[in-house]
Design a protein around this motif. Structure first.
Motif, PDB file in Angstrom:
ATOM      1  N   LYS A 395       0.876  -1.182   0.000  1.00  0.00           N
ATOM      2  CA  LYS A 395       0.000   0.000   0.000  1.00  0.00           C
ATOM      3  C   LYS A 395       0.911   1.229   0.000  1.00  0.00           C
ATOM      4  O   LYS A 395       1.121   1.891   1.014  1.00  0.00           O
ATOM      5  N   ASN A 396       1.465   1.503  -1.159  1.00  0.00           N
ATOM      6  CA  ASN A 396       2.516   2.513  -1.264  1.00  0.00           C
ATOM      7  C   ASN A 396       2.011   3.929  -1.034  1.00  0.00           C
ATOM      8  O   ASN A 396       0.879   4.277  -1.397  1.00  0.00           O
ATOM      9  N   LEU A 397       2.884   4.745  -0.446  1.00  0.00           N
ATOM     10  CA  LEU A 397       2.615   6.166  -0.247  1.00  0.00           C
ATOM     11  C   LEU A 397       3.428   6.951  -1.263  1.00  0.00           C
ATOM     12  O   LEU A 397       4.593   6.662  -1.496  1.00  0.00           O
ATOM     13  N   SER A 398       2.814   7.953  -1.864  1.00  0.00           N
ATOM     14  CA  SER A 398       3.518   8.801  -2.828  1.00  0.00           C
ATOM     15  C   SER A 398       4.193   9.950  -2.096  1.00  0.00           C
ATOM     16  O   SER A 398       3.540  10.699  -1.368  1.00  0.00           O
ATOM     17  N   PHE A 399       5.512  10.047  -2.292  1.00  0.00           N
ATOM     18  CA  PHE A 399       6.263  11.127  -1.650  1.00  0.00           C
ATOM     19  C   PHE A 399       7.431  11.513  -2.538  1.00  0.00           C
ATOM     20  O   PHE A 399       8.282  10.679  -2.861  1.00  0.00           O
ATOM     21  N   ASN A 400       7.446  12.796  -2.950  1.00  0.00           N
ATOM     22  CA  ASN A 400       8.521  13.314  -3.812  1.00  0.00           C
ATOM     23  C   ASN A 400       8.757  12.416  -5.029  1.00  0.00           C
ATOM     24  O   ASN A 400       9.887  12.044  -5.356  1.00  0.00           O
ATOM     25  N   ASN A 401       7.659  12.044  -5.670  1.00  0.00           N
ATOM     26  CA  ASN A 401       7.700  11.236  -6.894  1.00  0.00           C
ATOM     27  C   ASN A 401       8.237   9.829  -6.670  1.00  0.00           C
ATOM     28  O   ASN A 401       8.656   9.156  -7.616  1.00  0.00           O
ATOM     29  N   SER A 402       8.235   9.378  -5.412  1.00  0.00           N
ATOM     30  CA  SER A 402       8.666   8.018  -5.093  1.00  0.00           C
ATOM     31  C   SER A 402       7.522   7.269  -4.426  1.00  0.00           C
ATOM     32  O   SER A 402       6.639   7.869  -3.806  1.00  0.00           O
ATOM     33  N   GLN A 403       7.545   5.944  -4.584  1.00  0.00           N
ATOM     34  CA  GLN A 403       6.558   5.077  -3.942  1.00  0.00           C
ATOM     35  C   GLN A 403       7.219   4.407  -2.741  1.00  0.00           C
ATOM     36  O   GLN A 403       8.193   3.666  -2.897  1.00  0.00           O
ATOM     37  N   ILE A 404       6.673   4.663  -1.560  1.00  0.00           N
ATOM     38  CA  ILE A 404       7.307   4.207  -0.316  1.00  0.00           C
ATOM     39  C   ILE A 404       6.295   3.441   0.519  1.00  0.00           C
ATOM     40  O   ILE A 404       5.149   3.874   0.676  1.00  0.00           O
ATOM     41  N   GLU A 405       6.718   2.296   1.061  1.00  0.00           N
ATOM     42  CA  GLU A 405       5.873   1.518   1.950  1.00  0.00           C
ATOM     43  C   GLU A 405       6.051   2.006   3.385  1.00  0.00           C
ATOM     44  O   GLU A 405       7.185   2.137   3.863  1.00  0.00           O
ATOM     45  N   LEU A 406       4.944   2.255   4.042  1.00  0.00           N
ATOM     46  CA  LEU A 406       5.004   2.643   5.454  1.00  0.00           C
ATOM     47  C   LEU A 406       5.531   1.477   6.282  1.00  0.00           C
ATOM     48  O   LEU A 406       6.423   1.629   7.117  1.00  0.00           O
ATOM     49  N   CYS A 407       4.970   0.298   6.052  1.00  0.00           N
ATOM     50  CA  CYS A 407       5.368  -0.940   6.714  1.00  0.00           C
ATOM     51  C   CYS A 407       4.580  -2.057   6.048  1.00  0.00           C
ATOM     52  O   CYS A 407       3.794  -1.809   5.124  1.00  0.00           O
ATOM     53  N   ASP A 408       4.726  -3.271   6.514  1.00  0.00           N
ATOM     54  CA  ASP A 408       3.915  -4.379   6.008  1.00  0.00           C
ATOM     55  C   ASP A 408       2.706  -4.625   6.898  1.00  0.00           C
ATOM     56  O   ASP A 408       1.616  -4.928   6.404  1.00  0.00           O
ATOM     57  N   LEU A 409       2.912  -4.502   8.202  1.00  0.00           N
ATOM     58  CA  LEU A 409       1.831  -4.697   9.169  1.00  0.00           C
ATOM     59  C   LEU A 409       1.875  -3.564  10.190  1.00  0.00           C
ATOM     60  O   LEU A 409       2.939  -3.256  10.730  1.00  0.00           O
ATOM     61  N   LEU A 410       0.727  -2.955  10.450  1.00  0.00           N
ATOM     62  CA  LEU A 410       0.620  -1.878  11.440  1.00  0.00           C
ATOM     63  C   LEU A 410      -0.288  -2.355  12.556  1.00  0.00           C
ATOM     64  O   LEU A 410      -1.440  -2.735  12.322  1.00  0.00           O
ATOM     65  N   THR A 411       0.220  -2.355  13.782  1.00  0.00           N
ATOM     66  CA  THR A 411      -0.565  -2.856  14.907  1.00  0.00           C
ATOM     67  C   THR A 411      -1.190  -1.715  15.705  1.00  0.00           C
ATOM     68  O   THR A 411      -0.762  -0.562  15.597  1.00  0.00           O
ATOM     69  N   ASP A 412      -2.191  -2.065  16.501  1.00  0.00           N
ATOM     70  CA  ASP A 412      -2.814  -1.051  17.356  1.00  0.00           C
ATOM     71  C   ASP A 412      -1.974  -0.774  18.601  1.00  0.00           C
ATOM     72  O   ASP A 412      -2.396  -0.032  19.493  1.00  0.00           O
ATOM     73  N   SER A 413      -0.787  -1.366  18.661  1.00  0.00           N
ATOM     74  CA  SER A 413       0.157  -1.094  19.748  1.00  0.00           C
ATOM     75  C   SER A 413       1.316  -0.217  19.274  1.00  0.00           C
ATOM     76  O   SER A 413       2.410  -0.251  19.841  1.00  0.00           O
ATOM     77  N   LEU A 428      17.119  -8.687   2.205  1.00  0.00           N
ATOM     78  CA  LEU A 428      17.236  -8.084   3.525  1.00  0.00           C
ATOM     79  C   LEU A 428      17.672  -6.635   3.425  1.00  0.00           C
ATOM     80  O   LEU A 428      17.269  -5.799   4.236  1.00  0.00           O
ATOM     81  N   SER A 429      18.494  -6.317   2.449  1.00  0.00           N
ATOM     82  CA  SER A 429      18.858  -4.923   2.227  1.00  0.00           C
ATOM     83  C   SER A 429      17.604  -4.105   1.956  1.00  0.00           C
ATOM     84  O   SER A 429      17.453  -2.986   2.443  1.00  0.00           O
ATOM     85  N   HIS A 430      16.703  -4.670   1.161  1.00  0.00           N
ATOM     86  CA  HIS A 430      15.431  -3.995   0.875  1.00  0.00           C
ATOM     87  C   HIS A 430      14.615  -3.843   2.151  1.00  0.00           C
ATOM     88  O   HIS A 430      13.995  -2.797   2.387  1.00  0.00           O
ATOM     89  N   LEU A 431      14.597  -4.869   2.991  1.00  0.00           N
ATOM     90  CA  LEU A 431      13.857  -4.825   4.253  1.00  0.00           C
ATOM     91  C   LEU A 431      14.367  -3.709   5.151  1.00  0.00           C
ATOM     92  O   LEU A 431      13.583  -2.885   5.655  1.00  0.00           O
ATOM     93  N   PHE A 432      15.678  -3.658   5.372  1.00  0.00           N
ATOM     94  CA  PHE A 432      16.239  -2.654   6.269  1.00  0.00           C
ATOM     95  C   PHE A 432      16.109  -1.250   5.692  1.00  0.00           C
ATOM     96  O   PHE A 432      15.886  -0.289   6.422  1.00  0.00           O
ATOM     97  N   SER A 433      16.238  -1.133   4.382  1.00  0.00           N
ATOM     98  CA  SER A 433      16.067   0.171   3.739  1.00  0.00           C
ATOM     99  C   SER A 433      14.642   0.670   3.912  1.00  0.00           C
ATOM    100  O   SER A 433      14.408   1.857   4.184  1.00  0.00           O
ATOM    101  N   GLN A 434      13.674  -0.232   3.775  1.00  0.00           N
ATOM    102  CA  GLN A 434      12.270   0.144   3.943  1.00  0.00           C
ATOM    103  C   GLN A 434      12.013   0.680   5.346  1.00  0.00           C
ATOM    104  O   GLN A 434      11.363   1.717   5.532  1.00  0.00           O
ATOM    105  N   GLY A 435      12.545  -0.014   6.359  1.00  0.00           N
ATOM    106  CA  GLY A 435      12.340   0.432   7.736  1.00  0.00           C
ATOM    107  C   GLY A 435      13.019   1.752   8.021  1.00  0.00           C
ATOM    108  O   GLY A 435      12.480   2.611   8.724  1.00  0.00           O
ATOM    109  N   ARG A 436      14.193   1.924   7.458  1.00  0.00           N
ATOM    110  CA  ARG A 436      14.963   3.148   7.705  1.00  0.00           C
ATOM    111  C   ARG A 436      14.310   4.361   7.049  1.00  0.00           C
ATOM    112  O   ARG A 436      14.154   5.410   7.676  1.00  0.00           O
TER     113      ARG A 436
END
Length: 527
Positions: A395-413, A428-436
């Motif tokens: 569920k990508n977010l548009s920001f500065n002409n880029s598509q960015i994932e907020l996360c894969d799962l968002l919890t109520d905690s 894994l590089s993709h995973l850590f880059s996404q989180g960062r």
């Protein structure tokens, strides 16, 4: 006498007693002995001057009917061999460096001499290469003396390739630089006799451990460039592949768009697989009685989409392999087609750091056989999971002409969970880059938070409050890295060194932004 520019090399111990002619490439040259009354043992070798028209001359002649005068480039080259005590040094002039055989000199000589000759605040320029998942080479320089942190160098993930700085003494001029060779200037007041002093200083600086005080990290990771060592390591790799050892991993050596790379094959029109797996490659090589390094480098991995009959991209298999091994009690790692030497204490330090990262308290459900990553995220977010969560995967977010994932799962905690199946360092590089990237943009960009709120509202309005538009506090959020893998070993034991190195760097960065960071392992069920 005016200062003379010099480039110095230190011959490896195993070659120092060879004939000088054995240390230069096969080409026409003249040899001249050094005068006996200089009390210097050595030899001067002068390469023949070559005159030839420049490559672009014929191109210029296409543009005019007039005759262009004869033009030629002249190549001059010379090397001086100097024996000093039990050492042999080479000083190159002009294009003399091209006369020297590559495997005969120490690869870190110039770098060590410079680092032992400058104050840590007196750097002028550095060349570095980032070893995360693709080798990105950069040069950072300053118009005045500065410290390394001001040159955008990361001591965790960057390899120092060369360095330039202002020496603390003036024997070798105002500016010195080094990598494999050492570049400097020297005023020969006593002619060739000064080579005794030059060699003495160079050998002392190379053997010194003064650099450990400020630059100890340079020994943590070193790219292997010695051909003989690479050949030995490649031999160990081939041995493991021929024995079908699972300790070898395989992954795409760059960040790819997984929305357009849907399947992979090990021949152009071979069987297609949803994911990369070293065992599938072993099935490919089992058609041979044994596989050689030449074959590994000529094999390719092909990626396919659902719209074209052919492949959309391909990668050399050698560049896709991730393999850790030991040679003479030293850890070596193959990744992105390059071998790296890792300091043992540093490797233990990194693994201990990852082991110490907080574990996510809740055990996430196992990933089912043949279940895709999106399928897994959709299943557990719609089930009776604790805590409650929504699926943000793709569920990508548009920001500065880029598509960015907020996360894969968002919890109520207030947890941002990033999930990735482990196929190799690239995923894994993709995973850590996404989180960062997500964590940084949430903290620094209100417009990104607004995009996140809008996207969450499209999915479930009950979760919109988790990301406040204003007064966002990173300390209220937890970022979780969840890795799906069939291996039951803990992450610090299971993952390749460069993956845990990347993870350590990411965790440190996110903690510096104020986030709580945790890790968890999701078991991949097997048939």
């Amino acid at each position: 006498m005016a200062r003379t520019k010099l480039t110095a090399y230190l011959v490896k111990n195993e070659y120092r007693n060879h004939n000088y002619s054995q240390l230069v490439r096969n080409q026409n040259y003249h040899s001249y002995p050094i005068k006996g009354n200089l009390n210097i043992e050595g030899q001067i070798i002068l390469g023949f001057e070559q005159e030839k028209p420049p490559d672009w001359l014929s191109f210029l002649e296409l543009g005019t009917d007039e005759d262009i005068p004869n033009m030629s480039n002249k190549s001059t080259r010379a090397v001086i061999f100097i024996k000093y005590l039990e050492h042999l040094l080479i000083f190159a002039h002009g294009q003399g460096r091209h006369m020297i055989k590559e495997n005969v000199y120490e690869k870190d000589f110039g770098l060590k001499v410079v680092l032992n000759s400058i104050h840590p605040d007196n750097l002028r320029s550095i060349d570095s290469v980032n070893i995360d998942i693709s080798s990105i080479q950069t040069r950072s320089q300053s118009n005045r003396d500065t410290e390394i942190r001001n040159l955008n160098f990361d001591v965790v993930s960057d390899l120092l390739r060369s360095v330039t700085g202002t020496p603390e003494y003036n024997h070798f001029g105002k500016v010195i630089s080094g990598r494999d060779s050492f570049h400097f200037t020297y005023e020969f007041n006593n002619g060739f006799r000064d080579f005794n002093e030059i060699c003495q200083i160079l050998v002392e600086k190379y053997n010194s451990e003064d650099y450990m005080g400020s630059f100890s990290w340079v020994d943590n990771l070193q790219k292997v460039e010695d051909k003989e060592t690479i050949d030995e390591l490649d031999g160990l790799l081939v041995e493991q592949i021929n024995n079908n050892v699972e300790e070898i991993s395989i992954g795409i050596p760059e960040i790819v768009d997984y929305t357009s790379n849907h399947s992979y094959s090990y021949t152009e029109k071979g069987e297609k697989y949803e994911d990369l797996n070293i065992q599938d490659y072993y099935e490919r090589v089992e058609t041979f009685s044994s596989v050689s390094i030449k074959q590994i480098k000529s094999h390719y991995i092909y990626s396919h989409d659902n719209e074209n009959d052919g492949y959309v991209d391909k990668w050399n298999v050698y560049s896709c392999l991730i393999f850790e091994t030991f040679l003479e009690d030293t850890i070596y790692i193959l990744t992105v087609g390059e071998w790296f030497k890792v300091d043992r204490d540093y490797a233990n330090q990194v693994r201990n750091y990852i082991q110490g990262v907080d574990d996510y308290e809740l055990e996430l459900p196992a990933c089912r056989v043949n279940e895709s990553e999106p399928g897994y995220n959709n299943r557990i977010s719609s089930g009776n999971s604790l805590p409650n969560m929504i699926n943000m995967d793709r569920k990508n977010l548009s920001f500065n002409n880029s598509q960015i994932e907020l996360c894969d799962l968002l919890t109520d905690s207030n947890e941002l969970i990033h999930v990735k199946k482990w196929y190799g360092s690239s995923t894994l590089s993709h995973l850590f880059s996404q989180g960062r990237v997500s964590g940084e943009l949430l903290l620094r960009e209100e417009s990104f938070r607004q995009e996140a709120i809008n996207k969450i509202n499209e999915i479930d309005t009950n979760y919109a409050h988790i990301i406040p538009l204003t007064n966002y506090l990173s300390s209220n959020m937890t970022i979780v890295f969840a890795i799906i893998d069939k291996d039951e070993r803990e992450l610090h034991e299971r993952l390749p060194f460069f993956s845990i190195l990347n993870m350590m760097q990411t965790v440190e960065y996110l903690k510096g932004l104020g986030y709580k960071v945790k890790k968890t392992k999701i078991l991949q069920e097997i048939e």
